[in-house]
Every structure is written in structure tokens, then in C-alpha cells.
Design a protein around this motif. Structure first.
Motif, PDB file in Angstrom:
ATOM      1  N   SER C 103       0.833  -1.203   0.000  1.00 52.03           N
ATOM      2  CA  SER C 103       0.000   0.000   0.000  1.00 52.03           C
ATOM      3  C   SER C 103       0.863   1.246   0.000  1.00 52.03           C
ATOM      4  O   SER C 103       0.492   2.256  -0.586  1.00 52.03           O
ATOM      5  N   ARG C 106       2.676   1.360  -3.761  1.00 48.63           N
ATOM      6  CA  ARG C 106       1.891   1.448  -4.986  1.00 48.63           C
ATOM      7  C   ARG C 106       1.631   2.859  -5.500  1.00 48.63           C
ATOM      8  O   ARG C 106       1.795   3.125  -6.675  1.00 48.63           O
ATOM      9  N   PRO C 107       1.206   3.819  -4.650  1.00 52.32           N
ATOM     10  CA  PRO C 107       0.867   5.129  -5.229  1.00 52.32           C
ATOM     11  C   PRO C 107       2.072   5.989  -5.609  1.00 52.32           C
ATOM     12  O   PRO C 107       1.891   7.016  -6.235  1.00 52.32           O
ATOM     13  N   LEU C 108       3.289   5.566  -5.237  1.00 54.84           N
ATOM     14  CA  LEU C 108       4.439   6.443  -5.476  1.00 54.84           C
ATOM     15  C   LEU C 108       4.823   6.497  -6.947  1.00 54.84           C
ATOM     16  O   LEU C 108       5.115   5.474  -7.543  1.00 54.84           O
ATOM     17  N   PRO C 109       4.838   7.684  -7.542  1.00 54.66           N
ATOM     18  CA  PRO C 109       5.263   7.774  -8.939  1.00 54.66           C
ATOM     19  C   PRO C 109       6.766   7.580  -9.039  1.00 54.66           C
ATOM     20  O   PRO C 109       7.501   7.860  -8.089  1.00 54.66           O
ATOM     21  N   PRO C 139       2.906  -2.071  -9.318  1.00 51.13           N
ATOM     22  CA  PRO C 139       1.774  -2.416 -10.183  1.00 51.13           C
ATOM     23  C   PRO C 139       1.871  -3.827 -10.754  1.00 51.13           C
ATOM     24  O   PRO C 139       0.855  -4.522 -10.864  1.00 51.13           O
TER      25      PRO C 139
END
Lengths: 328, 263, 255
Positions: C103, C106-109, C139
Motif C-alpha cells: 500500500s 503502490r501510489p508512489l510515482p 503495479p
């Protein structure tokens, strides 16, 4: 006492007249100018003119916008997001080479020779010793051209030294961590890196080939204005410049007074800030006429040709066509 | 008796199974001897599949114990080979690799297991299809592969959960015949689930009729019809006698289960 | 009346025609002088630049440099994500243990990893590979876990019934069973890897398509920027095609 309606209306009218007369003229007539700046020395005059109130007195309301690179600043000029900006000549020349007529050069703020340079680690004593080593510099900048020029002057071929593109904010860390053997930067990164242990300044802008002939550094600053803005507000641009040069006068004559407000922009210590201010020759309004016409512009033309020879731009524009002396 | 009856192949002792409030099986006791072909018959939802899952070890009973060939069942065991109604063939493997799968799990060499697999592929009448993929086969052929796959593993018991229900009548008939032939040749112990009385009479040596839930064995009867169960046998008076016996029992259980679910 | 479905060549011709029309309109708009070439260069300028670079030998070099970074980062990410994803997909305990980490990641660019990667790996190619890895790993892992959980549980039961132990089930059933979904997910991840390479080439690169675009921007050479973008699209399409050929071979059994 009963107020008659008439008396009441008269009182209100009188009161409004007083209020209107009391409002400062400047607030009524203020022109909004969007300025594209950063912590770089070239922006000191515009910043000082804002903090010391020179612009306000001249009826200008300055909106300061920060840009990390010259190219992003010039893009903003092209698209109308910025009206006036100080920019490194390289971006301006690149646009001129593409025939972009959206801006004009209206002033030369200063000449800096000692606040940009090439620094090395590990006791390297000459450019030749950089053969096979890694040099970090921000591509498409004045420091980049300095590196290319120094390498060429030392008789080395361009691929004998590994020149890497490192954005200015990353240079101090990269140098400290030993990821690069040398770094070319301008203030404030220049100051940060030269303070690192074991680091010496191998060369600065005064060693640049065109400096020695035309007193032109690898990336001199020019003040540009967006032509569309200038056409609509010619008086405001003139007023801007008079306030601007009040600030350069302050920088030249009373650097200690300037250092205080400037450190808010740059986060340098007062000592370093003072050194930075003193490290440049601040031009006055009177000097502009000569600068914008004579050998200095020839020097800029030669710089354009140098950029072509180092394959940085495709062709050299006729720099003269972008100079506009009508505002000074 | 509480000890495993060592003469039985399968010993189900006091098995009960519930899922939350729902009681699927209650007090099921039965012994199945080696070589029997037992058919579990009953209405839908009476716990036949549940019982089979407990025997294979896919599920754990809530109460009671099950022994297969003298060993208590507490995990999935290849000694009970299961043939699923939906075939469960591995779509990425050819027929021969599907059939040889259990042998591969045992670590047998490729040459040997292919040899064994080929033998069983021929036994189910699929010679020539060794290198086809399941999606190129019809339903009946896939079920044959499934049977061959289980046979190749040489289990003690073969369990079939309504294996022919999804097939058309003609294919079903052919496969029923083949299954009987395999049974006669291999002498394996077989448990077969169906809700077709005709199928039960055709295949079984013994029939267990299960009640509506909670599931229990209501009737346990021997099928003494002679083998082979050809057309003559299927039209004989004994056949009809057995059928009407079962029918009544099954009918009443179906009624009960319908009543149970209607409120 | 039932009309015949369009033939494959008819569809291809339509696509080709649309490309030609698009290019022609673009060229005409630029020639007519309605748009300053700095803002939008004509296709002819882009083509000329491409030829110039090809002549100098720099064109292929840039494509290969970026391609190499994409491939290595992508392959490293999938090499870790596939086995790890299968394990996480099958074990609820492992999933519960790993979930907080996932979690977070995942959102980290990919760009947010640049500062740390510079500290850890310096100005090296490894640093670039790491950016692609960090941008695609999480991803990819999510895709693999999903694919694993979508394997028909009946097949797992059948395998267990045939004597497969826990590891055999993973290797012989879950891996091949989840492969179709994994492969289609990987196509998406490969596209993602290309966006990562662009941000990786912002710092300390001397060649590559991302570098080409950034450098072109600095000098307002918009046709270089457009060329770089075009090359990225073409390269992704080519790798997509190769991927599909690979898929068809590996998933022969689906047809």
C-alpha cells in the motif's frame, strides 16, 4: 436635531470626495507586471526593486514567479505567463535562432565573472587531468558552455571527458557523494560546492575565451520583455527600468544594505550574500546605451557562433534584431 | 465400532458436517468394501457431494472420522482419485501431459510416465489424441481424459461426482459402458454420485439412497442385477422391481426436501 | 439484410489513409503559417531532423539507450514480481504481512524515487534501471496477485487430488494458470516502464529518448521534442507487437 434629506446627501457626497482624494495615486494607477525569477544573482535587482519599494513608487505591482530553469522561464515569456524576466543568454539565443519574435532585450543588468566556475575534487590541478573523469553540469546553461570551452582550450576532445547532465540543485549532493569528480555551477550552488572539503576552484568565467577578448561570460544575463506587453504598456516598462536601475545602483554602491533583504531570496549567509553581490559589476542606466549598441553586442554575437560550433544551437541569429533601446 | 474395520476400503464413522447453521450431513455411518461400485443416490442438496469431499479430504468433518484403506483422512490424498463434473483438465497441457500429471507429481521420469499415460489413453478410447489440447476436445472426450488421468495415478478408490450429467444421452451411454469395462478390468473401488435412478441401476453393485438435509443414509441396498447390464437386463422384471422400490424412497425424500426449502 | 464484415485489408487501408490525411493536414497548417514552428513543427521538419540524426548515427543510439533501460528495469521487476506475486496470491498470511508495504509503494510515482536512487546508486546506469524498477514493481505485483487469485480453484483441487504438494501446486498449476492474465498485465506494465524511463533520464543522462526530449526543450528545438515523442510511440508499438507474438506462442493452448 432632525436631519433633512438634503443635508444628509450633501454630507455623504462630501465624505466620498475626501475619501477619494485621500487614496494614493499609485494604487489607482498600478500596472501589474509578472516577473520570472529565481535565487540567481541576475534577479537581485528585480527583487530589491520590489522589497525596497522602488517599483511601488513607480506605480508597478510586481508578481514574482519562480522558475528553476531558463528554458522554462522563456517558455513562460513565449506563452504570456511572464512579462519581464532576467534570463541567461543561452535560452534567449536558442529562441532567437528559431526566429521567435515574442520578446526583446531591453537591458544588461550586470557582468559576473567570479560567481560561476568549474570546481574539482582530489587535488586536480589542470583541465588536462580531467581526462577520463566525470564532470557534472546542468546542460544548456552558461556553466555548460564554460565546460565545453575549457575542455576545447585545453586541447582535449569532447568525448575524452565524461560530461553528465545534472540539474543545478542536485550538483552539491552529487559532488559531496563523490559521484562526480568535478562540477561546474553558478551561485548559490557555486558557493555551496566550493566550501566542501577537498574542493578547489579550477577555473571561473574569467578564463572563458570570450571574456578575455570581449568581456563576455559564457552566459551573460539580459533583461527581456514580452513584446506584446511592451506594446500595450510602454510607459510602464520605462518606469520599471528606472526602478530597476535604482536597485542596481544600490547593489553597486551600498552592497551591505542590499545583502540583508537578498538573503531572504537566496538563503545565503549574510557573509556569502555580500560576497555574491560584490562578485558582479552592476551596470547603471547610463551605461545601457553603450552596452546595447557596441562591442558587447558583438561579443554576444560571437557567443552565438561559439554555441553553434559546440553544436548547442543550429545557427547563429543576428542578435542585433532583438535589441530594443527605446525603454532605457 | 470405533476402530477402523480393516476389511473395508472406506470406513465412514459418525460423520456430521455443518456450515454455520446449515447441517449438511448428520450421523453418517457406512462401510465400503474393496471392489464395490457404490452409487450415492438422492435429491439435490442432500449432501452427496459433501460426503465425497470429506472422503477426498477437500473438506474436514465437523464430527466423526473417515478411514481410507486403513489410514485416517485428514488431508487431500491421491489415494482417492476424483473425477469432477466440470472435468477440471489443465487447459495448458496436452492430453498426454494431463493424464501423466499425477505421475509427474510423484517424480516419475518423463519417458516412463508417458508410457503409462499412453496405456490409459488407449484404455479410454482416445488413441491418437495424445497431443491435442483440451479445448479441441468434446465434452465426452474431456471426461474420458479426466478418467484416464485418475486411473493413471493408480488410486485405491475412484470417486465420480455426477461425471456424465453435462453430456448428451448418447455420449453418456457410451461412457457408462466404458466405465463398467474399466471397473471390471481394474477391480477398483468406486463411489459414484448421480440423481438418475437408471444410471444407479446400470452401474452399481450397491446403492445408498440419501435423505434430504440433514443428509443421512436412508436406504442401503445391494444391486443384484447380473453383469453385463445389457438391454435384456435393463428390460427385465427385476430391474423394474428395484426401480419402483427406489423410486418411492427417492420420491418421498424429494418431497421432504421441497417442503423443507419452501418455508 | 446482413452485410459482409469488412475485410482485413479494407480496415488496414482505412487506418493508413487516416494517418496520411492527418499528416497532410498537420503539414498544411504549419506551412500556412497559422502556428509558429516553435509551438508546432511540421512533420517535414521532424522527418528532416530524424534523417539528420540518422546520418550522424545518433538516432539509433538514443532509441537503444532508452530501450536498454526499459528492458532491464522491466525484466528485473517482473522477475521479482511474478514469483513473489504467486506466493502472495496463494497465502493469505503472506499477503497480510506484505499488504502495508504494498500500500505504501503502490501510489508512489517513479519520479519520487529519483532523490533516493541518486543517493544509493549515484549517477550510474543502475540508478536509471532502479527508477524503472521502482515505477513498475508494485503495479506488476498487483497484477500477478490478481491473476493468481483468478485461477480456477477447481484446478487447484484437481492437482492436490493428483498428489501435488504446496510448491507443486504453485509451479505446475498457478503459474501456468495465471500466465494469460499475467502476460496481458505485463503489456500495460511495459508501457508504464517507458514513462518511468523518461523521468529517469531527467538527471545524469547523456543519451536516450527522454534526454532527447528534455534537451530539445532546453534549446526550443520543438521538432526534436516531437521526434523523441514519436520514437517512443513507435518503439512501444514494436515491443507490443513482439510481446503479442510471444504471447501467441506461449499461450498456444488457448486457440
Amino acid at each position: 436635531m432632525a436631519f433633512s434629506r438634503r443635508v444628509f446627501l450633501h454630507t455623504v457626497a462630501a465624505g466620498s470626495a475626501v475619501a477619494v482624494a485621500g487614496m494614493p495615486l499609485a494604487a489607482l494607477a498600478a500596472t501589474q507586471v509578472k516577473y520570472g525569477g529565481s535565487a540567481w544573482l541576475g534577479h537581485y535587482p528585480a527583487y530589491l526593486a520590489m522589497t525596497e519599494g522602488f517599483l511601488k513608487e513607480a506605480g508597478i505591482e510586481q508578481d514574482w514567479q519562480s522558475f528553476g530553469t531558463s528554458s522554462s522561464r522563456m517558455s513562460a515569456v513565449m506563452s504570456g505567463g511572464v512579462d519581464i524576466a532576467c534570463t541567461g543568454i543561452v535560452s534567449a539565443l536558442a529562441l532567437m535562432a528559431r526566429g521567435a519574435k515574442q520578446f526583446s532585450v531591453i537591458a544588461i543588468p550586470e557582468n559576473f565573472g567570479r560567481v560561476e566556475g568549474l570546481m574539482v575534487r582530489g587535488g586536480v590541478k589542470s583541465i588536462q587531468e580531467l581526462k577520463g573523469k566525470k564532470v557534472g553540469v546542468t546542460f544548456a546553461s552558461s556553466a555548460h558552455l564554460l565546460v565545453l570551452d575549457l575542455i576545447a582550450k585545453a586541447g582535449l576532445k569532447p568525448d575524452e571527458v565524461t560530461v553528465l547532465n545534472v540539474p543545478a540543485p542536485e550538483l552539491p549532493a552529487a559532488m559531496q557523494a563523490g559521484q562526480i569528480d568535478a562540477a561546474a555551477a553558478w551561485t548559490p550552488q557555486f558557493d555551496a560546492i566550493r566550501k566542501q572539503p577537498g574542493v578547489t576552484v579550477l577555473a571561473d568565467d574569467t578564463q572563458f575565451s570570450l571574456y578575455q577578448s570581449n568581456k563576455v561570460t559564457p552566459g551573460p544575463d539580459v533583461l527581456v520583455v514580452r513584446r506584446a506587453f511592451a506594446e500595450k504598456n510602454p510607459e510602464a516598462v520605462k518606469a520599471y527600468l528606472s526602478a530597476y536601475f535604482k536597485a542596481t545602483a544600490l547593489l553597486r554602491d551600498k552592497p551591505e544594505q542590499a545583502a540583508g533583504p537578498l538573503s531572504k531570496l537566496t538563503n545565503l549567509s549574510t557573509e556569502d550574500q555580500l560576497a555574491a553581490v560584490k562578485g558582479a559589476d552592476w551596470y547603471s542606466q547610463a551605461q545601457q546605451a553603450e552596452l546595447l549598441k557596441g562591442p558587447y553586442i558583438e561579443g554576444l554575437q560571437k557567443l552565438a557562433e561559439l554555441l553553434v560550433s559546440h553544436k548547442q544551437i543550429d545557427k547563429a541569429p543576428t542578435v542585433k534584431e532583438w535589441i530594443d533601446t527605446s525603454f532605457v | 465400532m470405533s476402530q477402523a474395520d480393516t476389511s473395508s476400503m472406506i470406513s465412514v464413522q459418525g460423520i456430521s458436517k455443518h456450515y454455520g447453521d446449515f447441517q449438511a450431513l448428520q450421523h453418517v455411518d457406512l462401510e465400503i468394501a474393496k471392489g464395490e461400485f457404490v452409487v450415492l443416490l438422492g435429491a439435490s442438496g442432500c449432501g452427496k457431494s459433501t460426503l465425497l469431499n470429506l472422503v477426498t479430504g477437500f473438506d474436514r468433518p465437523t464430527g466423526g472420522r473417515i478411514f481410507v484403506n486403513g489410514r485416517q483422512v485428514n488431508k487431500v490424498d491421491p489415494h482417492c482419485g476424483m473425477v469432477f463434473q466440470q472435468y477440471a483438465l489443465f487447459p495448458w497441457l496436452t492430453v498426454i501431459d494431463n493424464v501423466a500429471f499425477g505421475l509427474k507429481m510423484k517424480g516419475i521420469s518423463k519417458a516412463e510416465r508417458h508410457k503409462t499415460a499412453t496405456h490409459f489413453i488407449e484404455m479410454v478410447g482416445l488413441k491418437g489424441f495424445e497431443h491435442k489440447y483440451p479445448n479441441a476436445l468434446s465434452g465426452g472426450m474431456r471426461q474420458r481424459v479426466s478418467i484416464a488421468r485418475v486411473l493413471a495415478n493408480d488410486p485405491d478408490v475412484i470417486l465420480l461426482d455426477e461425471p456424465f450429467a453435462a453430456l448428451d444421452a448418447m455420449t453418456r451411454q457410451v461412457l457408462q459402458d466404458e466405465l463398467l469395462q474399466i471397473y471390471e478390468k481394474s477391480k477398483k473401488t468406486i463411489i459414484f454420485i448421480t440423481h438418475s435412478i437408471d444410471e444407479a441401476l446400470l452401474l452399481s453393485t450397491r446403492m445408498l439412497i440419501m435423505s434430504a438435509r440433514p443428509g443421512r443414509v436412508v436406504t442401503d441396498m445391494v444391486n443384484d442385477l447380473p453383469m453385463p447390464r445389457n438391454a435384456e437386463v435393463q428390460l427385465s422384471p427385476r430391474y423394474n422391481e428395484l426401480k419402483s422400490q427406489i423410486w418411492d424412497t427417492v420420491q418421498s425424500e424429494v418431497m421432504r426436501s421441497l417442503k423443507a426449502t419452501s418455508h | 439484410m446482413i452485410s459482409k464484415p469488412p475485410s482485413r485489408s479494407a480496415l488496414l487501408s482505412t487506418s493508413a489513409a487516416s494517418i496520411i490525411v492527418f499528416l497532410a493536414v498537420w503539414e498544411l497548417i504549419c506551412r500556412a503559417g497559422w502556428i509558429d514552428p516553435i509551438f508546432l513543427p511540421p512533420p517535414s521538419a521532424v522527418f528532416a531532423k530524424a534523417m539528420g540524426m540518422a546520418g550522424e548515427g545518433t538516432l539509433i543510439g538514443n532509441v537503444l539507450a532508452s530501450g536498454r533501460r526499459v528492458m532491464i528495469g522491466f525484466l528485473a521487476a517482473t522477475a521479482v514480481a511474478i514469483p513473489l506475486g504467486i506466493i502472495l496470491g496463494t497465502s493469505t498470511y503472506a499477503r497480510a504481512a506484505f499488504d502495508p508495504i504494498l500500500s505504501f509503494l503502490r501510489p508512489l510515482p517513479s519520479m519520487s524515487w529519483i532523490p533516493l536512487s541518486l543517493l544509493w546508486f549515484g549517477i550510474t546506469e543502475t540508478q536509471k534501471y532502479s527508477i524503472v524498477f521502482m515505477g513498475t514493481f508494485a503495479p506488476a505485483l498487483v497484477y500477478v496477485i490478481e491473476a493468481t487469485r483468478n485461477v480456477d480453484p477447481l484446478l487447484i483441487r484437481a492437482a492436490q487430488n493428483l498428489g501435488a504438494n504446496r510448491w507443486q501446486v504453485m509451479k505446475e498449476v498457478i503459474l501456468p494458470g495465471s500466465l494469460p492474465q499475467i502476460l496481458s498485465g505485463m503489456k500495460v506494465i511495459l508501457g508504464l516502464a517507458w514513462t518511468c524511463v523518461i523521468s529517469a533520464e531527467l538527471v545524469a543522462a547523456r543519451e536516450g529518448l527522454g534526454f532527447l526530449i528534455m534537451n530539445g526543450k532546453e534549446f526550443f528545438q520543438t521538432e526534436v521534442v516531437v521526434l523523441g515523442m514519436l520514437l517512443i510511440s513507435i518503439t512501444v508499438l514494436v515491443t507490443d507487437f513482439v510481446f503479442r507474438v510471444l504471447e501467441n506462442r506461449v499461450l498456444r493452448w488457448q486457440r
